[in-house]
Enzyme design. Structure first.
Site, mmCIF file in Angstrom:
data_model
loop_
_atom_site.group_PDB
_atom_site.id
_atom_site.type_symbol
_atom_site.label_atom_id
_atom_site.label_comp_id
_atom_site.label_asym_id
_atom_site.label_seq_id
_atom_site.Cartn_x
_atom_site.Cartn_y
_atom_site.Cartn_z
ATOM 1 N N THR A 154 0.814 -1.218 0.000
ATOM 2 C CA THR A 154 0.000 0.000 0.000
ATOM 3 C C THR A 154 0.845 1.264 0.000
ATOM 4 O O THR A 154 0.437 2.274 -0.557
ATOM 5 C CB THR A 154 -0.972 0.023 1.196
ATOM 6 N N CYS A 155 2.029 1.220 0.601
ATOM 7 C CA CYS A 155 2.872 2.420 0.619
ATOM 8 C C CYS A 155 3.384 2.755 -0.775
ATOM 9 O O CYS A 155 3.768 3.896 -1.049
ATOM 10 C CB CYS A 155 4.036 2.257 1.589
#
Length: 117
Positions: A84-85
């Protein structure tokens, strides 16, 4: 839920050079996402980006760009993974669209995440 423009996501996507956007797996991914209802698309976005909506300025403004990466050499029995980052979807080498749909749907509905305990 407001509808997400998947065309905008597709245009903004950064696809691993190995796929070049024309491999069957990538084609199947977009077809599966088009078949999803708004709730499922929101879950997909949450899975990949940790946000259930499109960015205010659209996907072209998403940093880092939404990306799709191959998990070549991994088992097609694995679920897809996400960083997700990095707004990155990591896809194992699924053999059929049905297999991709089943694994992706299971992953986005698992409500899994990480715990900082």
């Amino acid at each position: 839920l407001s509808p997400v423009c998947l065309g905008s996501l597709r245009r903004a996507a950064s696809i691993n050079a190995e796929y070049m956007g024309s491999q069957p797996l990538i084609k199947w991914l977009w077809e599966v996402l088009e078949d999803y209802d708004d709730g499922q698309v929101s879950k997909f976005l949450m899975f990949v980006t940790s946000c259930s909506r499109a960015p205010l300025l659209g996907f072209k403004a998403l940093e880092p760009k939404f990306g799709i990466m191959s998990l070549r050499g991994r088992s097609p029995e694995m679920l897809p993974l996400a960083s997700t980052c990095m707004n990155l979807l990591k896809l194992p080498p699924y053999q059929t669209k049905a297999q991709l749909r089943a694994k992706l749907t299971l992953a986005i509905n698992a409500n899994a995440g990480f715990d900082m305990s």
